[in-house]
Design an enzyme around this catalytic site. Structure first.
Site, short mmCIF file in Angstrom:
data_model
loop_
_atom_site.label_atom_id
_atom_site.label_comp_id
_atom_site.label_asym_id
_atom_site.label_seq_id
_atom_site.Cartn_x
_atom_site.Cartn_y
_atom_site.Cartn_z
N GLN A 1 0.83 -1.21 0.00
CA GLN A 1 0.00 0.00 0.00
C GLN A 1 0.86 1.27 0.00
O GLN A 1 0.47 2.30 0.54
CB GLN A 1 -0.96 0.00 1.19
CG GLN A 1 -2.18 -0.88 0.98
CD GLN A 1 -3.02 -0.46 -0.23
OE1 GLN A 1 -3.13 0.72 -0.56
NE2 GLN A 1 -3.61 -1.42 -0.91
N SER A 2 2.03 1.21 -0.61
CA SER A 2 2.92 2.38 -0.63
C SER A 2 2.31 3.57 -1.36
O SER A 2 1.93 3.47 -2.54
CB SER A 2 4.23 1.98 -1.31
OG SER A 2 4.98 3.14 -1.65
#
Ligand SMILES: *Cc1c(COP(=O)(O)O)cnc(C)c1O
Length: 329
Positions: free
Chosen positions: A76-77
């Site tokens: 989920q960067s």
């Protein structure tokens, strides 16, 4: 002294981002007056603090004639998502080394990575770009010209975005007739923090710069402070400034690591709810939720008090709200 060469920059975001007063929150918390800097509204690909770094990083890639960008991070960067958007905006190929495995349904930032056309390389337990060199070698062997952006975009070039962010904020506060005693923000790979420290020195910005450490892996009091310090020195050297920085220039709060990186606890849940219900503003579960939770706690402990003005730097991350729905409610 050799005159400083203006570093190359490409316009990617909507700057300046707004500064606003959080009047309802200030009065409900009963402590200092609160302001917010809205880098969640920086525009490109749903915004966030990485857009500032990417304006310098991508310019460096273009100067070298590169045709693709490689970076890495957690599944989920936010950094990876903003890099994918920047690559799309400039017609570059984008390769992302993401921690974990391909989920059945791509959600949040991952959905956006896919929409921006990024190539995703799943890296299992390696969530800090450890696989970047292997991807780089593969692309070179295929005749491509890749440009590597480190984890979080946090090197001397990326940090320049936050040197300039301090110039931007100083100008806005002056125009508003505001001053602030402290700026509080989440700090994780160090580029945001280091850039601010250099910018504050260069532009005579006097507020205390208070980073809230987000990642257990990074936070060990010594190592992470050293990393930010080394980066600040590197930025000043890159800009040929005769500035030195010491450990006392790097203020870090290390008491808010909770269950570790990306784990939402009571602190984050309460912060997300307060900001949403009192101000109609969304925080993210991983970074700004934790940092704003720290700010609330520091006010409740009397570390910041009535009569002071405190600015919270919203660094973005809101697309991660959706995959975290179960942990947040
Ligand atoms: C990356 C990120 C940060 C931390 O910035 P660093 O420069 O890596 O320390 C904070 N907030 C959000 C939402 C981020 O995506």
């Amino acid at each position: 002294m050799v005159p400083r060469k203006e570093p190359a920059r490409v316009a990617l975001g909507c700057f300046p981002t707004p500064v606003a007063a959080l009047d309802r929150l200030s009065s409900s918390l009963g402590g200092p007056r609160l302001l917010i800097k809205r880098d969640d509204l920086s525009g490109l690909g749903m915004g966030g603090n990485k857009v500032r770094k990417l304006e310098f990083l991508v310019a460096a890639a273009l100067e070298l004639g590169c045709d693709c960008l490689i970076t890495g991070g957690a599944a989920q960067s936010n950094h990876c998502r903003q890099t994918a958007a920047a690559a799309a905006a400039l017609g570059l190929e984008c390769h992302l080394a993401l921690g974990g495995q391909a989920p059945a349904i791509p959600e949040g930032n991952l959905l956006l990575d896919r929409l921006f056309g990024a190539h995703i390389h799943w890296s299992g337990t390696r969530r800090k770009g450890e696989d970047i060199p292997a991807i780089e070698a593969e692309l070179r062997a295929a005749g491509k010209h890749p440009y590597v952006i480190p984890y979080g975009g946090s090197n001397e070039i990326g940090a320049l975005g936050f040197v300039e962010a301090i110039r931007e904020l100083s100008g806005q506060l002056a125009a508003m007739g505001e001053r602030c005693d402290a700026v509080l923000f989440p700090s994780s790979s160090g580029g945001t923090h280091a850039g601010m420290v250099v910018g504050a020195r260069r532009y005579g910005f006097r507020a205390a710069l208070v980073g809230v450490a987000i990642d257990k892996g990074e936070a060990g009091e010594g190592p992470f402070r050293d990393r930010v310090l080394e980066l600040a020195r590197g930025v000043a050297a890159l800009e040929r400034e005769n500035e030195d920085f010491s450990a006392s220039d790097i203020i870090l709060k290390n008491d808010y690591l909770g269950g570790g990186y990306g784990v939402v606890g009571e602190l984050e849940r309460r912060a997300l709810g307060l900001m949403a219900r009192e101000e109609g503003i969304l925080l993210d579960p991983v970074y700004t939720g934790r940092a704003f939770g720290a700010l609330v706690d520091l006010i409740e402990r009397g570390e910041f008090t009535r009569g002071q003005t405190l600015l919270f730097w919203h660094t973005g991350g809101t697309p991660a709200l959706f995959p975290y729905a179960r942990e947040i409610l």
